[in-house]
Design a protein around this motif. Structure first.
Motif, PDB file in Angstrom:
ATOM      1  N   TYR A  37       0.822  -1.222   0.000  1.00 55.63           N
ATOM      2  CA  TYR A  37       0.000   0.000   0.000  1.00 55.63           C
ATOM      3  C   TYR A  37       0.855   1.271   0.000  1.00 55.63           C
ATOM      4  O   TYR A  37       0.495   2.274  -0.608  1.00 55.63           O
ATOM      5  N   ASP A  41       6.235   3.341   5.261  1.00 54.63           N
ATOM      6  CA  ASP A  41       5.508   2.865   6.440  1.00 54.63           C
ATOM      7  C   ASP A  41       6.463   1.928   7.179  1.00 54.63           C
ATOM      8  O   ASP A  41       6.898   0.918   6.610  1.00 54.63           O
ATOM      9  N   PHE A  43       6.278  -0.282   9.615  1.00 56.45           N
ATOM     10  CA  PHE A  43       5.943  -1.693   9.806  1.00 56.45           C
ATOM     11  C   PHE A  43       5.926  -2.457   8.485  1.00 56.45           C
ATOM     12  O   PHE A  43       6.507  -3.541   8.371  1.00 56.45           O
ATOM     13  N   MET A  44       5.314  -1.859   7.467  1.00 59.70           N
ATOM     14  CA  MET A  44       5.230  -2.563   6.183  1.00 59.70           C
ATOM     15  C   MET A  44       6.599  -2.684   5.503  1.00 59.70           C
ATOM     16  O   MET A  44       6.790  -3.542   4.651  1.00 59.70           O
ATOM     17  N   ASN A 122      -2.117  -7.954   5.537  1.00 60.63           N
ATOM     18  CA  ASN A 122      -2.063  -6.771   6.406  1.00 60.63           C
ATOM     19  C   ASN A 122      -3.350  -5.959   6.549  1.00 60.63           C
ATOM     20  O   ASN A 122      -3.682  -5.529   7.642  1.00 60.63           O
ATOM     21  N   ARG A 123      -4.056  -5.710   5.491  1.00 63.01           N
ATOM     22  CA  ARG A 123      -5.250  -4.864   5.597  1.00 63.01           C
ATOM     23  C   ARG A 123      -6.472  -5.706   5.270  1.00 63.01           C
ATOM     24  O   ARG A 123      -6.747  -6.002   4.110  1.00 63.01           O
ATOM     25  N   ASN A 187      -8.754   2.022   7.655  1.00 65.28           N
ATOM     26  CA  ASN A 187      -8.075   0.761   7.952  1.00 65.28           C
ATOM     27  C   ASN A 187      -8.687   0.131   9.201  1.00 65.28           C
ATOM     28  O   ASN A 187      -8.751   0.750  10.253  1.00 65.28           O
ATOM     29  N   ASP A 189      -7.528  -1.975  11.178  1.00 70.48           N
ATOM     30  CA  ASP A 189      -6.593  -2.031  12.309  1.00 70.48           C
ATOM     31  C   ASP A 189      -6.759  -0.788  13.185  1.00 70.48           C
ATOM     32  O   ASP A 189      -6.734  -0.867  14.415  1.00 70.48           O
ATOM     33  N   ARG A 193      -8.361  -1.116  16.912  1.00 65.20           N
ATOM     34  CA  ARG A 193      -7.454  -0.788  18.027  1.00 65.20           C
ATOM     35  C   ARG A 193      -8.039   0.345  18.860  1.00 65.20           C
ATOM     36  O   ARG A 193      -7.955   0.343  20.087  1.00 65.20           O
ATOM     37  N   TRP A 218      -0.853   6.697  10.791  1.00 71.74           N
ATOM     38  CA  TRP A 218       0.268   5.775  11.043  1.00 71.74           C
ATOM     39  C   TRP A 218       1.639   6.470  11.070  1.00 71.74           C
ATOM     40  O   TRP A 218       2.659   5.803  11.178  1.00 71.74           O
ATOM     41  N   ASN A 245      -0.345   2.727  16.450  1.00 74.66           N
ATOM     42  CA  ASN A 245       0.881   1.993  16.071  1.00 74.66           C
ATOM     43  C   ASN A 245       2.111   2.627  16.725  1.00 74.66           C
ATOM     44  O   ASN A 245       2.034   3.713  17.338  1.00 74.66           O
ATOM     45  N   ASP A 273       2.982  -2.819  17.273  1.00 74.60           N
ATOM     46  CA  ASP A 273       3.932  -3.268  16.242  1.00 74.60           C
ATOM     47  C   ASP A 273       5.168  -3.883  16.888  1.00 74.60           C
ATOM     48  O   ASP A 273       5.721  -4.827  16.362  1.00 74.60           O
ATOM     49  N   ASN A 293       3.292  -6.976  16.491  1.00 76.85           N
ATOM     50  CA  ASN A 293       2.602  -7.267  15.241  1.00 76.85           C
ATOM     51  C   ASN A 293       3.620  -8.099  14.470  1.00 76.85           C
ATOM     52  O   ASN A 293       4.602  -7.559  13.963  1.00 76.85           O
TER      53      ASN A 293
HETATM   54  C1  GAL Z   1      -0.800  -2.058  10.786  1.00 70.37           C
HETATM   55  C2  GAL Z   1       0.446  -1.573  11.487  1.00 70.37           C
HETATM   56  C3  GAL Z   1       0.684  -0.123  11.151  1.00 70.37           C
HETATM   57  C4  GAL Z   1       0.647   0.085   9.657  1.00 70.37           C
HETATM   58  C5  GAL Z   1      -0.597  -0.512   9.052  1.00 70.37           C
HETATM   59  C6  GAL Z   1      -0.612  -0.397   7.550  1.00 70.37           C
HETATM   60  O1  GAL Z   1      -1.003  -3.423  11.044  1.00 70.37           O
HETATM   61  O2  GAL Z   1       0.288  -1.708  12.863  1.00 70.37           O
HETATM   62  O3  GAL Z   1       1.890   0.301  11.686  1.00 70.37           O
HETATM   63  O4  GAL Z   1       1.774  -0.541   9.097  1.00 70.37           O
HETATM   64  O5  GAL Z   1      -0.693  -1.877   9.417  1.00 70.37           O
HETATM   65  O6  GAL Z   1      -1.760  -0.984   7.013  1.00 70.37           O
END
Ligand code: GAL
Length: 328
Positions: A37, A41, A43-44, A122-123, A187, A189, A193, A218, A245, A273, A293
């Motif tokens: 995406y 980012d 985490f990604m 992830n999403r 999102n 997430d 959260r 994020w 996050n 994360d 995560n």
């Molecule tokens: C989440 C993560 C975020 C961001 C997000 C992107 O799972 O905790 O930091 O990366 O995904 O979709």
């Protein structure tokens, strides 16, 4: 005559090799399109790098995985083009980290129509209310989602605060006054959260007061800005900073220090994360807690499932990887 015979023999060998190995060298190369995406980012980026190196580690003398990894730049139109290109390029499988889950149907439909297995990561696209099973995934034997249940991460964040000796109520006024810094609101997430962290406190009979709830998408810089603003506005009233996050929590930590506040003494800070720098902060006490995560577990599962699909094996529609609570 001898020459003609040798030529025929050589040609026959080339054809035989091509038939069994995909090319004359006997090596089968699978082409895999990976649509992320947004590269920008934290985490990604960890996820993407691990995905790539795990594929590499599974290569053999005769099986190769040729990845094309593209950056959706958080733009669904851009990602749509990238998916179209993957289809035209004849990818053997597509790993898809959607920019917008509301576009899941359109994306899945065209990938399925092209006969390409689709591994969503992830999403998570959501089904009807209260039901995480999404029809676009359930309806298709070659489509799956590999991810973690965001409700669990939210619940763990709330539980980290709940389990503190004062349950997050620093000033003893009988309620936990918090600010929430949210990820991208589209999102799930971010949605879960935000909801489940607070639900965990309420479920424990703890009274809560939301001072501020803002969108940080994020991003670390945005997390810092929003937290600084809230601390300037609400001062000592802020007892807990919930960040959807860790990137935003890193920003919030900077704002907390600049405001002369001290995590663990007069404010609490939680993220999700378990980025390496945040794990260290939890150890040092500059962050109250985070939630792992598991990008390694998730990326490996996504790769394993992709390979199953490439081998023509049946895949399930959902694969879940657990979150893990991280405290000192
Ligand atoms: C989440 C993560 C975020 C961001 C997000 C992107 O799972 O905790 O930091 O990366 O995904 O979709």
């Amino acid at each position: 005559m001898k020459k003609v015979f040798a030529l025929i023999l050589a040609l026959a060998m080339v054809f035989a090799l091509a038939a069994c190995g995909g090319n004359a060298s006997g090596v089968k190369t699978y082409k895999i399109g990976v649509a992320i995406y947004q590269f920008d980012d934290n985490f990604m980026t960890l996820y993407r790098n691990e995905l790539e190196s795990y594929f590499k580690s599974l290569e053999t003398d005769t099986v190769k995985y040729e990845l094309t990894i593209v950056d959706g730049k958080n733009d669904m139109a851009e990602q749509n083009n990238q998916i179209d290109n993957f289809i035209t390029q004849g990818m053997d499988a597509i790993i898809l980290n959607l920019v917008q889950t509301s576009s899941a149907d359109a994306a899945i439909d065209k990938i399925v129509a092209a006969g390409i297995p689709c591994i969503l990561i992830n999403r998570e696209p959501l089904g009807e209310e209260g039901d995480e099973s999404y029809k676009g995934i359930l309806d298709n034997a070659t489509v799956c989602y590999v991810g973690a249940d965001a409700r669990q991460s939210g619940t763990f964040q709330g539980e980290i605060i709940r389990d503190l000796p004062n349950h997050g109520d620093i000033n003893g006024d009988g309620k936990v006054s918090y600010i929430m810094i949210e990820g991208d609101p589209e999102n799930v997430d971010a949605q879960y959260r935000t909801e489940f962290s607070i639900k965990a406190l309420k479920d424990a009979g703890i009274e809560v007061e939301c001072l501020d709830d803002q969108i940080g998408n994020w991003a670390q810089a945005k997390g810092q800005e929003l937290c600084a603003n809230a601390l300037a506005k609400f001062g000592d009233e802020v007892e807990v900073v919930f960040c959807n996050n860790d990137a935003m929590a890193l920003g919030a930590a900077t704002a907390i220090t600049s405001a002369g506040r001290t995590v663990g003494e007069n404010i609490y800070l939680v993220g999700v994360d378990a980025l390496e720098e945040c794990q260290q902060m939890v150890k040092d006490g500059t962050m109250t807690g985070t939630v792992l995560n598991d990008h390694i577990g998730q990326s490996h599962k996504a790769v394993d499932v992709t390979i199953m699909a490439l081998n023509g094996e049946a895949i399930e529609n959902y694969y879940w990887v657990d979150y893990v609570k991280v405290t000192k």
